[in-house]
Enzyme design. Sequence first.
Site, mmCIF file in Angstrom:
data_model
loop_
_atom_site.group_PDB
_atom_site.id
_atom_site.type_symbol
_atom_site.label_atom_id
_atom_site.label_comp_id
_atom_site.label_asym_id
_atom_site.label_seq_id
_atom_site.Cartn_x
_atom_site.Cartn_y
_atom_site.Cartn_z
ATOM 1 N N TYR A 1 0.705 -1.287 0.441
ATOM 2 C CA TYR A 1 -0.159 0.075 0.303
ATOM 3 C C TYR A 1 0.359 1.351 -0.013
ATOM 4 O O TYR A 1 0.983 1.845 -0.555
ATOM 5 C CB TYR A 1 -0.949 -0.068 1.094
ATOM 6 N N ASP B 1 1.617 -6.473 15.293
ATOM 7 C CA ASP B 1 1.513 -5.058 16.392
ATOM 8 C C ASP B 1 1.670 -3.696 14.793
ATOM 9 O O ASP B 1 1.103 -2.879 15.087
ATOM 10 C CB ASP B 1 2.711 -5.181 16.790
HETATM 11 O O1 GFB Z 1 -5.570 0.156 12.186
HETATM 12 P P1 GFB Z 1 -4.779 -0.661 12.302
HETATM 13 O O2 GFB Z 1 -5.374 -2.196 11.676
HETATM 14 O O3 GFB Z 1 -3.589 -0.781 11.574
HETATM 15 O O4 GFB Z 1 -3.583 -1.511 13.554
HETATM 16 P P2 GFB Z 1 -2.393 0.595 11.157
HETATM 17 C C1 GFB Z 1 -3.552 -0.752 14.558
HETATM 18 C C2 GFB Z 1 -2.409 -1.263 15.781
HETATM 19 O O5 GFB Z 1 -3.921 -2.008 15.986
HETATM 20 C C3 GFB Z 1 -2.259 -2.545 15.584
HETATM 21 C C4 GFB Z 1 -3.681 -2.882 17.113
HETATM 22 O O6 GFB Z 1 -0.860 -2.590 16.046
HETATM 23 C C5 GFB Z 1 -2.625 -4.584 16.032
HETATM 24 O O7 GFB Z 1 -1.863 -4.790 16.413
HETATM 25 N N1 GFB Z 1 -4.974 -3.763 17.156
HETATM 26 C C6 GFB Z 1 -5.356 -4.518 18.178
HETATM 27 C C7 GFB Z 1 -5.921 -4.488 15.937
HETATM 28 N N2 GFB Z 1 -6.517 -4.955 18.179
HETATM 29 C C8 GFB Z 1 -7.078 -4.804 16.589
HETATM 30 C C9 GFB Z 1 -7.391 -5.310 16.247
HETATM 31 O O8 GFB Z 1 -9.189 -6.180 16.097
HETATM 32 N N3 GFB Z 1 -8.195 -4.934 14.633
HETATM 33 C C10 GFB Z 1 -6.897 -4.282 13.981
HETATM 34 N N4 GFB Z 1 -6.848 -4.097 13.002
HETATM 35 N N5 GFB Z 1 -6.047 -4.353 14.727
HETATM 36 C C11 GFB Z 1 -2.431 0.852 8.747
HETATM 37 C C12 GFB Z 1 -2.129 0.193 7.543
HETATM 38 O O9 GFB Z 1 -1.877 0.603 9.374
HETATM 39 O O10 GFB Z 1 -2.839 1.735 8.704
HETATM 40 C C13 GFB Z 1 -2.762 0.806 6.257
HETATM 41 O O11 GFB Z 1 -2.292 -1.315 7.972
HETATM 42 C C14 GFB Z 1 -3.032 2.218 6.358
HETATM 43 O O12 GFB Z 1 -2.406 0.700 5.187
HETATM 44 C C15 GFB Z 1 -3.562 2.267 8.302
HETATM 45 O O13 GFB Z 1 -1.973 2.927 6.174
HETATM 46 C C16 GFB Z 1 -3.865 4.031 7.767
HETATM 47 O O14 GFB Z 1 -1.897 2.101 12.164
HETATM 48 O O15 GFB Z 1 -0.770 -0.557 11.446
#
Ligand code: GFB
Length: 322
Positions: A137, A270
């Site tokens: 991405y 993470d």
């Molecule tokens: O928002 P998120 O999925 O993506 O996850 P990123 C942020 C953090 O939340 C990570 C934790 O450290 C995950 O391990 N987390 C805890 C969880 N519980 C959960 C859960 O149930 N679901 C999810 N999804 N996370 C994204 C990128 O990164 O940021 C995209 O993958 C985009 O490409 C976006 O740029 C802005 O913040 O790590």
Amino acid sequence: MEKSAKIYVAGHRGMVGSAVVRALRAAGFGNIVVRTHGELDLLDSRAVREFYESERPDVAVIAAARVGGIGANSEANSLFLYENAIIAMNTVYQAAEAGVKRLLFLGSTCIYPRLAPQPIPEEALLSSPLEKTNEGYALAKISGLKLCEYLRRERGLCYHSLMPTNLYGTGDNYDIEHGHVLPTLIRKFETARTQNAPTVTLWGSGTPLREFLHVDDLAAACLFVLGLENPPNLVNCGSGRELSIRQLAETIRELCGCKSLIVWDRTRPDGTPRKLCDTSLIRSLGWAPKIDLVGGLRRTIDEYRAALARGSLRGVDPCQVQ
Ligand code: GFB
């Protein structure tokens, strides 16, 4: 930007694009052009060129992308790279070919290196390796912003980019496996509350730090930079405040009125340890966020409950093209 300007918003059904359309309408812009995915496939360069040539917008805002959280990105880096790179190339390059004079390209702060200095200044771009979970991405978005920069330099077109931090708000995707952390946590805690579940399982260690911005603040920032005569090529957009995933989880649990215990599943990633963007450039130009996290969360939880009751919650598809 003139109020009569014809403005194309790519991705108007997604969380970001729909917020930009709302903000444009509220500000009195009445000539907004949109196309659904069925009407215009942004992966088809010829169709995109024909669209630009027939509509001839004055301005294009590129909010179309395949988006998802850490789960969706890390299991499908190839798809995130392929689709987002082609969408970026088509929507930006074909706009230039068709003579569109102004374009705003939207990305994400995951374009910056995994171990960038914090808060992350725009200059950190391409200074060291990217975070692996969303490298595809990030590479696609870097290509898009670089294309804007080259076209501006080579052809004198006012093409520029804005990189928002992690967004949330109206119209978010609530898919448990593929959504971003904030909406996913709302869904998990709301579900646990209604089912009286003893525990809620979250991913990783809870220690990573993240910054969150309400999508309506981002939409206001888009209008703000579009109003600048000589905008920076690349500008960050964030709330400037970070918290740990554990703090976020405890806040959402409390606001939802959920009593369940949190269990951390450390087999899940993470991602990047910290991702706070340096917003001094956009603030120095005159923009500041207006929606504080707790206020934004309250509103988002209310909207989640209303959408669930209406049966119109997004998040059935694994990861949607916005
Ligand atoms: O928002 P998120 O999925 O993506 O996850 P990123 C942020 C953090 O939340 C990570 C934790 O450290 C995950 O391990 N987390 C805890 C969880 N519980 C959960 C859960 O149930 N679901 C999810 N999804 N996370 C994204 C990128 O990164 O940021 C995209 O993958 C985009 O490409 C976006 O740029 C802005 O913040 O790590």
